[in-house]
Design a protein around this motif. Sequence first.
Motif, mmCIF file in Angstrom:
data_model
loop_
_atom_site.group_PDB
_atom_site.id
_atom_site.type_symbol
_atom_site.label_atom_id
_atom_site.label_comp_id
_atom_site.label_asym_id
_atom_site.label_seq_id
_atom_site.Cartn_x
_atom_site.Cartn_y
_atom_site.Cartn_z
ATOM 1 N N UNK A 1 12.394 16.200 34.462
ATOM 2 C CA UNK A 1 11.987 15.196 35.447
ATOM 3 C C UNK A 1 13.146 14.859 36.376
ATOM 4 N N UNK A 2 14.313 14.622 35.815
ATOM 5 C CA UNK A 2 15.483 14.235 36.592
ATOM 6 C C UNK A 2 15.887 15.342 37.570
ATOM 7 N N UNK A 3 15.655 16.597 37.203
ATOM 8 C CA UNK A 3 16.061 17.735 38.034
ATOM 9 C C UNK A 3 15.087 18.022 39.171
ATOM 10 N N UNK A 4 13.896 17.428 39.147
ATOM 11 C CA UNK A 4 12.904 17.710 40.169
ATOM 12 C C UNK A 4 13.342 17.166 41.528
ATOM 13 N N UNK A 5 12.961 17.888 42.576
ATOM 14 C CA UNK A 5 13.325 17.468 43.934
ATOM 15 C C UNK A 5 12.645 16.162 44.307
ATOM 16 N N UNK A 6 11.378 16.041 43.989
ATOM 17 C CA UNK A 6 10.623 14.816 44.275
ATOM 18 C C UNK A 6 9.888 14.394 43.012
ATOM 19 N N UNK A 7 10.577 13.801 42.059
ATOM 20 C CA UNK A 7 9.912 13.424 40.813
ATOM 21 C C UNK A 7 8.896 12.309 41.032
ATOM 22 N N UNK A 8 7.936 12.252 40.142
ATOM 23 C CA UNK A 8 6.927 11.194 40.191
ATOM 24 C C UNK A 8 7.605 9.849 39.945
ATOM 25 N N UNK A 9 7.487 8.897 40.879
ATOM 26 C CA UNK A 9 8.174 7.616 40.721
ATOM 27 C C UNK A 9 7.773 6.858 39.457
ATOM 28 N N UNK A 10 6.507 6.913 39.079
ATOM 29 C CA UNK A 10 6.078 6.195 37.882
ATOM 30 C C UNK A 10 6.715 6.789 36.632
ATOM 31 N N UNK B 1 9.523 8.398 36.585
ATOM 32 C CA UNK B 1 10.943 8.064 36.665
ATOM 33 C C UNK B 1 11.185 6.623 36.210
ATOM 34 N N UNK B 2 10.280 5.731 36.577
ATOM 35 C CA UNK B 2 10.410 4.336 36.149
ATOM 36 C C UNK B 2 10.285 4.214 34.635
ATOM 37 N N UNK B 3 9.380 4.990 34.037
ATOM 38 C CA UNK B 3 9.238 4.959 32.577
ATOM 39 C C UNK B 3 10.493 5.493 31.897
ATOM 40 N N UNK B 4 11.099 6.529 32.492
ATOM 41 C CA UNK B 4 12.331 7.047 31.916
ATOM 42 C C UNK B 4 13.434 5.998 31.978
ATOM 43 N N UNK B 5 13.562 5.323 33.108
ATOM 44 C CA UNK B 5 14.591 4.287 33.243
ATOM 45 C C UNK B 5 14.389 3.158 32.239
ATOM 46 N N UNK B 6 13.138 2.901 31.879
ATOM 47 C CA UNK B 6 12.820 1.819 30.943
ATOM 48 C C UNK B 6 12.909 2.249 29.482
ATOM 49 N N UNK B 7 13.278 3.501 29.225
ATOM 50 C CA UNK B 7 13.345 3.993 27.846
ATOM 51 C C UNK B 7 14.340 3.185 27.027
ATOM 52 N N UNK B 8 13.908 2.713 25.888
ATOM 53 C CA UNK B 8 14.804 1.980 24.998
ATOM 54 C C UNK B 8 15.918 2.901 24.528
ATOM 55 N N UNK B 9 17.157 2.452 24.660
ATOM 56 C CA UNK B 9 18.289 3.223 24.179
ATOM 57 C C UNK B 9 18.959 4.086 25.215
#
Length: 236
Positions: free
Chosen positions: A178-187, A189-197
């Motif tokens: 996901x992080x490597x994608x040119x235009x990742x899905x914002x939702x 990406x938001x879930x990844x940022x909210x990952x516990x830990x």
Amino acid sequence: MATVSLFIGGIRPLPESGRPTGIYKHAVSERLLLGLEGFSGDQQADRRAHGGPEKAVHLYPASHYARLAERFPEAAGQLLPGAMGENLSSAELDESRVRVGDIWRLGAARLQICQPRTPCWKIDERFGCDGMAAFIGEQRLSGWYWRVLTPGEVMPGDELLLEQAASANPTLADAMTLWAQHRPDPDALARLAASAGIAAHWRNKIEQRLLWLRREAAASLSTSPPPAFHVKPESV
């Protein structure tokens, strides 16, 4: 459960530039204390990019070495566990088998997966292979960093035991894709940022990118389309 080998090392010069590096590690045969910033006796040369509480321990999957040796046969003899500067090597784990935020036990210590490693130019010089660091990044063969939740003693032969799976979080492989994608899905990406830990530094980078993506999307929606072109009728 996974069997691991332990590696630590001091600071040595790289073969061409002479720049200091902690990438050279040796196998450990004695008990070690694992503290909040890593194993006793282990050193990092550039503390801006390596080490610290959220890069305390690096695991590199042993299975990646075969792919690297196939791509860079001139370095095959050097591509052995420990050669990437990792503290832990395992043939049983890779990025697809762990999740951001997983908590594992190793000996008396407890560790949490918090971010992938970003390969740097020193890998190329260490092995004398231009492009190896870029290949590792492109193929996402980077391994990952752990934070230490509970310091403790670790012995060679101790096994990594999954104590608490972060089942709501993505696998590290999915997160890296996901992080490597040119235009990742914002939702996503938001879930990844909210990952516990997740590591705070990586979360901040994800949130900055997410903000940029949302601004770009808003700008594209707010831009008024050009007026329609009409041919002026000829006078009669």
